[in-house]
Design an enzyme around this catalytic site. Structure first.
Site, PDB file in Angstrom:
ATOM      1  N   GLN A  60       4.911  15.499  -3.684  1.00  0.00           N
ATOM      2  CA  GLN A  60       4.595  14.124  -3.310  1.00  0.00           C
ATOM      3  C   GLN A  60       3.122  13.825  -3.579  1.00  0.00           C
ATOM      4  OE1 GLN A  60       3.605  12.340   0.398  1.00  0.00           O
ATOM      5  NE2 GLN A  60       5.464  11.094   0.369  1.00  0.00           N
ATOM      6  N   HIS A  64       3.929   8.293  -3.153  1.00  0.00           N
ATOM      7  CA  HIS A  64       3.924   7.845  -1.751  1.00  0.00           C
ATOM      8  C   HIS A  64       3.438   6.391  -1.671  1.00  0.00           C
ATOM      9  CE1 HIS A  64       3.933   7.797   2.458  1.00  0.00           C
ATOM     10  NE2 HIS A  64       3.243   8.880   2.755  1.00  0.00           N
ATOM     11  N   ASN A  83       3.962   4.086   4.614  1.00  0.00           N
ATOM     12  CA  ASN A  83       3.220   4.545   5.795  1.00  0.00           C
ATOM     13  C   ASN A  83       1.721   4.247   5.808  1.00  0.00           C
ATOM     14  OD1 ASN A  83       5.709   5.414   6.540  1.00  0.00           O
ATOM     15  ND2 ASN A  83       5.344   7.584   6.186  1.00  0.00           N
ATOM     16  N   TYR A  85      -0.643   4.192   3.458  1.00  0.00           N
ATOM     17  CA  TYR A  85      -1.608   4.822   2.549  1.00  0.00           C
ATOM     18  C   TYR A  85      -1.909   3.891   1.368  1.00  0.00           C
ATOM     19  CZ  TYR A  85      -0.834   8.494   5.818  1.00  0.00           C
ATOM     20  OH  TYR A  85      -0.755   9.182   7.001  1.00  0.00           O
ATOM     21  N   ARG A 141       8.485   6.427  -2.703  1.00  0.00           N
ATOM     22  CA  ARG A 141       8.762   6.301  -1.270  1.00  0.00           C
ATOM     23  C   ARG A 141       8.128   5.025  -0.721  1.00  0.00           C
ATOM     24  NH1 ARG A 141       7.692   9.929   4.144  1.00  0.00           N
ATOM     25  NH2 ARG A 141       9.898  10.147   4.596  1.00  0.00           N
ATOM     26  N   ASN A 200      -0.339   3.146  10.630  1.00  0.00           N
ATOM     27  CA  ASN A 200      -1.662   3.158   9.991  1.00  0.00           C
ATOM     28  C   ASN A 200      -2.242   1.757   9.807  1.00  0.00           C
ATOM     29  OD1 ASN A 200      -2.420   5.896   9.777  1.00  0.00           O
ATOM     30  ND2 ASN A 200      -1.099   6.194   7.987  1.00  0.00           N
ATOM     31  N   GLY A 241      12.861  15.390   8.625  1.00  0.00           N
ATOM     32  CA  GLY A 241      11.534  15.983   8.762  1.00  0.00           C
ATOM     33  C   GLY A 241      11.522  17.142   9.740  1.00  0.00           C
TER      34      GLY A 241
HETATM   35  C1  PHB Z   1       0.232  12.193   8.620  1.00  0.00           C
HETATM   36  O1  PHB Z   1      -0.352  13.167   8.142  1.00  0.00           O
HETATM   37  O2  PHB Z   1       0.056  11.820   9.775  1.00  0.00           O
HETATM   38  C2  PHB Z   1       1.173  11.454   7.782  1.00  0.00           C
HETATM   39  C3  PHB Z   1       1.157  11.662   6.423  1.00  0.00           C
HETATM   40  C4  PHB Z   1       2.031  10.970   5.612  1.00  0.00           C
HETATM   41  C5  PHB Z   1       2.912  10.079   6.166  1.00  0.00           C
HETATM   42  C6  PHB Z   1       2.944   9.865   7.516  1.00  0.00           C
HETATM   43  C7  PHB Z   1       2.070  10.553   8.332  1.00  0.00           C
HETATM   44  O3  PHB Z   1       3.742   9.407   5.381  1.00  0.00           O
END
Ligand code: PHB
Length: 355
Positions: free
Chosen positions: A101, A177, A180, A182, A229, A237, A312
């Site tokens: 990823q 990615h 979430n 990023y 994703r 976040n 997960g």
């Molecule tokens: C995290 O490290 O908190 C984290 C990383 C990637 C994600 C979600 C949470 O998609």
């Protein structure tokens, strides 16, 4: 136990041939070196979990600026590629398939967590709310610096090179990615993206970076080895989306013609939106319905909402997850205190079942 048969049917995701439909979701583990090099311990962890349909690795920075957390792996240096080669060899020796990823964190970063200590980069200079873990404990994140238009193009190229590196290291594919909160999700959002160039403003402009990254990676390594994703409607976040029902259908319509290996959705609970995106996506759909039980996830496959499901914590805590489920054995529970640190403890020492 309820009927989980739909999980055990073979599947295809682009070039990936899968023996069943239960995949390991990407999870940050914070156990690579300070230079982002995967270690023998990382290889052992992933190889232990090779019976998952796809081992999707933790987020891996495509460039030095893509790092924000402590001890995450990268895939932009020769040493990192050599480290990943150990991982992919170990997973393949255990008959698995591994997808790396690519995660550029953007503004979800702290300079203390990186070897270079630079200010984080993002679509715009908007500081995220919240704190992140650093060596001195939970710390607020600084305001990032806005990428110039030229730097956005260079960041697309960073993803292209990182994807080439992943394949050179033996990966079976790459997952981009875009979820979430990023970098890619920051471009999609209404609060982290205040740009006035072609990457900001309208929906068409806000999806541009995501589509350019996916196009570049698919062009570099083949669409059949490229996954994306997304997490529609997930405010994680400090991301705000004012109209996910316009944004995500527009994005998925733009990605669909690329003929990618899969779309991986982190499901934040909007069932009508999930159904819409499913209907717009012609390829394999990987669904992460976090927290749901296995029967619910199997039903998603039976009902056609998903082709593959990713888990997960269950995969983290059970190296032999597939065997345990198929044999109706109890599962280990995950220990959150060792999610992001602890060396082998809470990483490679979760027990396999005793027969
Ligand atoms: C995290 O490290 O908190 C984290 C990383 C990637 C994600 C979600 C949470 O998609």
């Amino acid at each position: 136990m309820s009927d989980l048969n739909s999980l055990w049917q073979p599947a295809r995701a682009g070039d990936l041939r899968l023996p069943h439909r239960l995949a390991m979701a990407p999870m940050t583990r914070g156990r690579s070196t300070a230079d982002g090099v995967p270690t023998a311990l990382n290889a052992e962890y992933y190889a232990q979990r090779a019976s998952n349909a796809i081992v999707i690795t933790e987020g891996t920075q495509p460039s030095a600026d893509g790092q924000g957390y402590l001890l995450t792996p990268g895939i932009h240096s020769a040493e990192q590629v050599a480290g990943w080669r150990e991982v992919t060899d170990a997973v393949h020796a255990a008959d698995g398939r591994v997808v790396v990823q690519l995660m550029h964190v953007g503004r979800i970063a702290h300079p203390d967590n990186t070897p270079h200590g630079r200010q984080p980069v993002a679509p715009s200079a908007v500081r995220p709310a919240g704190t992140m873990f650093t060596a001195s404990g939970p710390t607020g994140m600084p305001a990032p610096r806005a990428l110039s238009t030229e730097e956005v193009a260079a960041t697309v190229d960073d993803h292209r090179r990182a994807a080439a590196n992943a394949v050179a290291a033996g990966a079976d594919g790459v997952e981009i990615h875009g979820a979430n909160g990023y970098l890619i999700h920051q471009f999609l959002s209404d609060n982290a993206n205040e740009r006035t160039d072609r990457y900001g403003g309208s929906v068409e402009n806000r999806i541009r970076f995501a589509v350019e990254v996916a196009t570049a990676v698919a062009d570099e390594i083949g669409a059949g080895r490229t996954g994306v994703r997304l997490s529609p409607g997930n405010p994680y976040n400090d991301v705000r989306e004012d109209d996910p029902h316009t944004l995500y259908p527009t994005l998925v319509r733009a990605l669909a013609p690329l003929d990618l290996a899969y779309l991986h959705l982190v499901h934040a609970g909007d069932e009508p939106l999930l159904d819409t995106l499913r209907s717009l996506w012609p390829g394999a759909l990987v669904l992460n319905r976090a927290g749901a039980d296995l029967a619910t996830r199997a039903q998603d496959i039976t009902d056609g909402r998903a082709d593959i499901v990713s888990v997960g914590a269950m995969a983290l805590a059970n190296p032999d997850l597939v065997d345990r489920i198929r044999s109706g054995s109890p599962l280990n529970s995950a220990d959150p205190t060792t999610f992001y640190s602890g060396g082998a403890t809470g990483y490679t020492d979760y027990p396999t079942r005793t027969v």
